[in-house]
Motif scaffolding. Sequence first.
Motif, PDB file in Angstrom:
ATOM      1  N   UNK A 192       0.461  -0.908  -0.234  1.00  0.00           N
ATOM      2  CA  UNK A 192      -0.342  -0.102   0.025  1.00  0.00           C
ATOM      3  C   UNK A 192       0.522   0.582   0.058  1.00  0.00           C
ATOM      4  N   UNK A 193       0.273   2.179  -0.675  1.00  0.00           N
ATOM      5  CA  UNK A 193       0.880   3.651  -0.863  1.00  0.00           C
ATOM      6  C   UNK A 193       0.570   4.560   0.077  1.00  0.00           C
ATOM      7  N   UNK A 194       1.323   5.515   0.795  1.00  0.00           N
ATOM      8  CA  UNK A 194       1.053   6.349   1.762  1.00  0.00           C
ATOM      9  C   UNK A 194       1.395   7.671   1.248  1.00  0.00           C
ATOM     10  N   UNK A 195       0.542   8.630   1.248  1.00  0.00           N
ATOM     11  CA  UNK A 195       0.631  10.050   1.274  1.00  0.00           C
ATOM     12  C   UNK A 195       1.042  10.895   2.943  1.00  0.00           C
ATOM     13  N   UNK A 196       2.132  11.615   3.366  1.00  0.00           N
ATOM     14  CA  UNK A 196       1.545  12.455   4.111  1.00  0.00           C
ATOM     15  C   UNK A 196       1.678  13.499   4.082  1.00  0.00           C
ATOM     16  N   UNK A 197       0.876  14.212   4.018  1.00  0.00           N
ATOM     17  CA  UNK A 197       0.458  15.829   3.445  1.00  0.00           C
ATOM     18  C   UNK A 197       0.573  16.670   4.448  1.00  0.00           C
ATOM     19  N   UNK A 248       7.638  10.342  11.745  1.00  0.00           N
ATOM     20  CA  UNK A 248       8.292  10.852  10.092  1.00  0.00           C
ATOM     21  C   UNK A 248       8.363  12.375  10.107  1.00  0.00           C
ATOM     22  N   UNK A 249       9.711  12.965   9.801  1.00  0.00           N
ATOM     23  CA  UNK A 249       9.925  14.369   9.301  1.00  0.00           C
ATOM     24  C   UNK A 249       9.218  14.275   7.565  1.00  0.00           C
ATOM     25  N   UNK A 250       8.537  15.251   7.831  1.00  0.00           N
ATOM     26  CA  UNK A 250       7.434  16.537   7.166  1.00  0.00           C
ATOM     27  C   UNK A 250       8.397  17.257   6.722  1.00  0.00           C
ATOM     28  N   UNK A 251       8.927  18.443   5.646  1.00  0.00           N
ATOM     29  CA  UNK A 251       9.481  19.964   5.580  1.00  0.00           C
ATOM     30  C   UNK A 251       8.230  20.275   5.371  1.00  0.00           C
ATOM     31  N   UNK A 252       7.811  21.599   5.608  1.00  0.00           N
ATOM     32  CA  UNK A 252       6.818  22.322   5.339  1.00  0.00           C
ATOM     33  C   UNK A 252       6.199  22.117   4.255  1.00  0.00           C
ATOM     34  N   UNK A 253       4.753  22.047   3.735  1.00  0.00           N
ATOM     35  CA  UNK A 253       4.316  22.429   2.431  1.00  0.00           C
ATOM     36  C   UNK A 253       4.838  21.136   1.565  1.00  0.00           C
ATOM     37  N   UNK A 254       4.842  20.088   1.637  1.00  0.00           N
ATOM     38  CA  UNK A 254       5.656  19.413   1.206  1.00  0.00           C
ATOM     39  C   UNK A 254       4.704  17.756   1.798  1.00  0.00           C
ATOM     40  N   UNK A 255       5.340  16.986   0.783  1.00  0.00           N
ATOM     41  CA  UNK A 255       4.361  15.649   0.635  1.00  0.00           C
ATOM     42  C   UNK A 255       5.478  13.871   0.694  1.00  0.00           C
ATOM     43  N   UNK A 315      -1.369  16.950   9.799  1.00  0.00           N
ATOM     44  CA  UNK A 315      -0.447  16.348   8.807  1.00  0.00           C
ATOM     45  C   UNK A 315      -2.399  15.653   8.345  1.00  0.00           C
ATOM     46  N   UNK A 316      -2.420  15.827   6.830  1.00  0.00           N
ATOM     47  CA  UNK A 316      -3.172  15.134   5.900  1.00  0.00           C
ATOM     48  C   UNK A 316      -3.155  13.358   5.079  1.00  0.00           C
ATOM     49  N   UNK A 317      -2.987  12.385   5.780  1.00  0.00           N
ATOM     50  CA  UNK A 317      -2.850  11.100   5.192  1.00  0.00           C
ATOM     51  C   UNK A 317      -4.338  10.651   3.933  1.00  0.00           C
ATOM     52  N   UNK A 318      -3.560  10.289   3.319  1.00  0.00           N
ATOM     53  CA  UNK A 318      -3.983   9.300   2.092  1.00  0.00           C
ATOM     54  C   UNK A 318      -3.074   8.210   1.499  1.00  0.00           C
ATOM     55  N   UNK A 319      -4.018   7.377   0.723  1.00  0.00           N
ATOM     56  CA  UNK A 319      -3.651   5.700   0.958  1.00  0.00           C
ATOM     57  C   UNK A 319      -3.950   5.280  -0.356  1.00  0.00           C
ATOM     58  N   UNK A 320      -3.245   5.222  -1.142  1.00  0.00           N
ATOM     59  CA  UNK A 320      -3.659   3.856  -2.505  1.00  0.00           C
ATOM     60  C   UNK A 320      -2.620   3.097  -2.923  1.00  0.00           C
TER      61      UNK A 320
END
Length: 376
Positions: A24-29, A90-97, A371-376
């Motif tokens: 599964x692929x996860x995006x954290x925005x 995780x570490x997530x930089x500003x305005x990035x995914x 943080x916004x999580x989406x999964x596909x």
Amino acid sequence: MKFIKLFFGIAFIFPLALLAQSRASVNIQNNATLDRKEAVVAIKWNAVLSKYPQIDTANFVVINSVTKKQVPYQLEHIGQKAVQNLLVQVDVKATSTLSLSIQKGKPETFVTKTYARYVPERKDDFAWENDKIAFRAYGKALEKEKDNAYGFDVWVKRTDRMILNERYKLADYHTDHGDGLDYYHVGFTLGAGNMAPFVKDTIRYSGNYQQWKILDNGPLRTTFQLSFDSWNAGEIKVSATKTISIDAGSQLNRIENVYTFEDTKPMPVVVGIIRRPETGVLSLNEQQGIMGYWEPTLGNNGTTAVGSILTTPVTNMSVDATQIIAKTTVENNKPIVYYTGAAWDKAGKITNSKQWFDYLNNFNQQIKNPLVVSIK
């Protein structure tokens, strides 16, 4: 010829179906303008199962799609038998995914960064910690003692190791043996950000907690409940359950309180921080619901910082000789959520009042911009 074409069509589709079930692929925005460092993010387990139904909970890894390295994770149950969330740090930089892959593999052994336990050998203490700071709440056995106290206690630390068991075993936690100590005084106050009813302009303290239950215990998030028997809060009979979570990398706890009382009107409550008689530095922001306190330095023990962030409207903040309080209201049997915690200058991360107040302000922005999580 028709048979051959059909055979090849099936052979082409079948591996794709298998591939779809093997990861599964996860995006954290991060939509905010602030970097998120050491963030513990919850991914709904049902969403993972919908994309990866064949996942083996004992044999999977979470991979950073850019670095190809494993990401620490935890299966969160929240007291349930079934898994509720997949937690990742995780570490997530500003305005990035940030992109992650959940796939079959042998997970690394992740360092435990949060921990809690009941401490019967020390008069029913309940203590908890992460890799930054530690706390304790007082139990029913201490109510009979002259050194009883009401609020949350802080155990400062300057190591990322879990140290509670070592300190209790040594039984000398008021001395710094190189990893920190307990020098925070609570007394008959709310200590480091406890909450209590505020009826007829008076704080109505409960007794100490009577029951405890651990819902999750690390490595990335520890959650537990403390239950309080009913007490008289200014002619209002009240009982309470407090659900406390601490995440790895955070100076603050998330606290969800449920008060039960026989009244259709909201009940006033306060979050309080003990104030020292010597001069410290205060930052009070009623509009944002943020209380920050940089305590006076206590000799060689250094300086403790304490702060609370309310997520419900604050009617007012006030300061008296003993406490700093923020007033809000709660409804019967409806949860109220706030955050409270501490830092220590000798840990070397937050070493002055500006850094502490900045930390609280940034934390508040993170609450408002999750943080916004989406999964596909």
